[in-house]
Scaffold this motif. Sequence first.
Motif, mmCIF file in Angstrom:
data_model
loop_
_atom_site.group_PDB
_atom_site.id
_atom_site.type_symbol
_atom_site.label_atom_id
_atom_site.label_comp_id
_atom_site.label_asym_id
_atom_site.label_seq_id
_atom_site.Cartn_x
_atom_site.Cartn_y
_atom_site.Cartn_z
ATOM 1 N N LYS A 105 0.834 -1.196 0.000
ATOM 2 C CA LYS A 105 0.000 0.000 0.000
ATOM 3 C C LYS A 105 0.869 1.246 0.000
ATOM 4 O O LYS A 105 1.911 1.299 0.671
ATOM 5 C CB LYS A 105 -0.909 -0.002 1.231
ATOM 6 C CG LYS A 105 -1.888 1.160 1.297
ATOM 7 C CD LYS A 105 -2.764 1.044 2.534
ATOM 8 C CE LYS A 105 -3.734 2.220 2.631
ATOM 9 N NZ LYS A 105 -4.581 2.124 3.861
ATOM 10 N N TYR A 106 0.461 2.251 -0.748
ATOM 11 C CA TYR A 106 1.221 3.499 -0.802
ATOM 12 C C TYR A 106 1.044 4.288 0.486
ATOM 13 O O TYR A 106 -0.064 4.454 0.990
ATOM 14 C CB TYR A 106 0.773 4.343 -1.992
ATOM 15 C CG TYR A 106 1.445 5.700 -2.049
ATOM 16 C CD1 TYR A 106 2.815 5.804 -2.279
ATOM 17 C CD2 TYR A 106 0.706 6.868 -1.852
ATOM 18 C CE1 TYR A 106 3.437 7.047 -2.330
ATOM 19 C CE2 TYR A 106 1.318 8.109 -1.908
ATOM 20 C CZ TYR A 106 2.689 8.188 -2.140
ATOM 21 O OH TYR A 106 3.302 9.413 -2.176
ATOM 22 N N THR A 138 1.494 1.125 -7.320
ATOM 23 C CA THR A 138 1.284 0.071 -6.326
ATOM 24 C C THR A 138 0.488 -1.074 -6.940
ATOM 25 O O THR A 138 -0.609 -0.871 -7.457
ATOM 26 C CB THR A 138 0.552 0.619 -5.096
ATOM 27 O OG1 THR A 138 -0.585 1.394 -5.513
ATOM 28 C CG2 THR A 138 1.460 1.511 -4.266
ATOM 29 N N ASP A 141 -3.249 -2.110 -5.559
ATOM 30 C CA ASP A 141 -4.474 -1.461 -6.037
ATOM 31 C C ASP A 141 -4.375 -1.032 -7.502
ATOM 32 O O ASP A 141 -5.285 -0.394 -8.024
ATOM 33 C CB ASP A 141 -4.834 -0.257 -5.171
ATOM 34 C CG ASP A 141 -3.707 0.761 -5.059
ATOM 35 O OD1 ASP A 141 -2.706 0.629 -5.789
ATOM 36 O OD2 ASP A 141 -3.822 1.683 -4.238
#
Length: 213
Positions: A105-106, A138, A141
């Motif tokens: 996740k960013y 990423t 997502d």
Amino acid sequence: MTWWPDGESSGDRIPISALEHHSYCPRQAALIHVEGVFTDDVNTVRGSLAHERVDKPGIRASAAPGTRQHYAVPVWSSALGLYGRCDVVEIGNDLAVPVEHKIGKYQPGGPADIQVAAQVLCLREMLNLDVPYGEVFTHVDRRRHRVEMTEELVAAVTTTIAKLRRVLLAPQLPPPVSDRRCRRCSLLDDCLPRAVSAPTDLYSIRPLGDWHA
């Protein structure tokens, strides 16, 4: 010391990837880049698999008109003493944008921002093109996250370089952080943060299971 590329031992050249490692944990950076310690876990394997495409040098057409994607691009900065490789650099319309691929996740303002900002600074020194920002893609997502080159971020890069250089040239490893970051680190068993930072009274040490909770 023999760990610097091309036989250098003065600490003048720093791998860009080490900036991200230091931003996450200075001890992790020293273990990897000084001691040569690296251990795979499920996340590092996932990262390697996700990078299979971008780790192969090549040029491909981008979805944006007049833009091409350059893969596995070597970059460097003589001014900052950095070298490394960009996963992807998109070039077109007099612009260049580095795109760093990550599996997790960013995190805005996190270690990946430092890494991408360093890539931007390298490209600005190398190319006669505008490099206005960088991006983090990423895989979790399938999104791109823009990293704006603010004065604060550029200052954070230069500060990280100075701190990292001191860590790499120090006679001892930095102390462990011994917090939640350790649970996600593949070097947990090599670093031994609990053992290194444990109190002398063994009866005061919590069970290992409690630390992992």
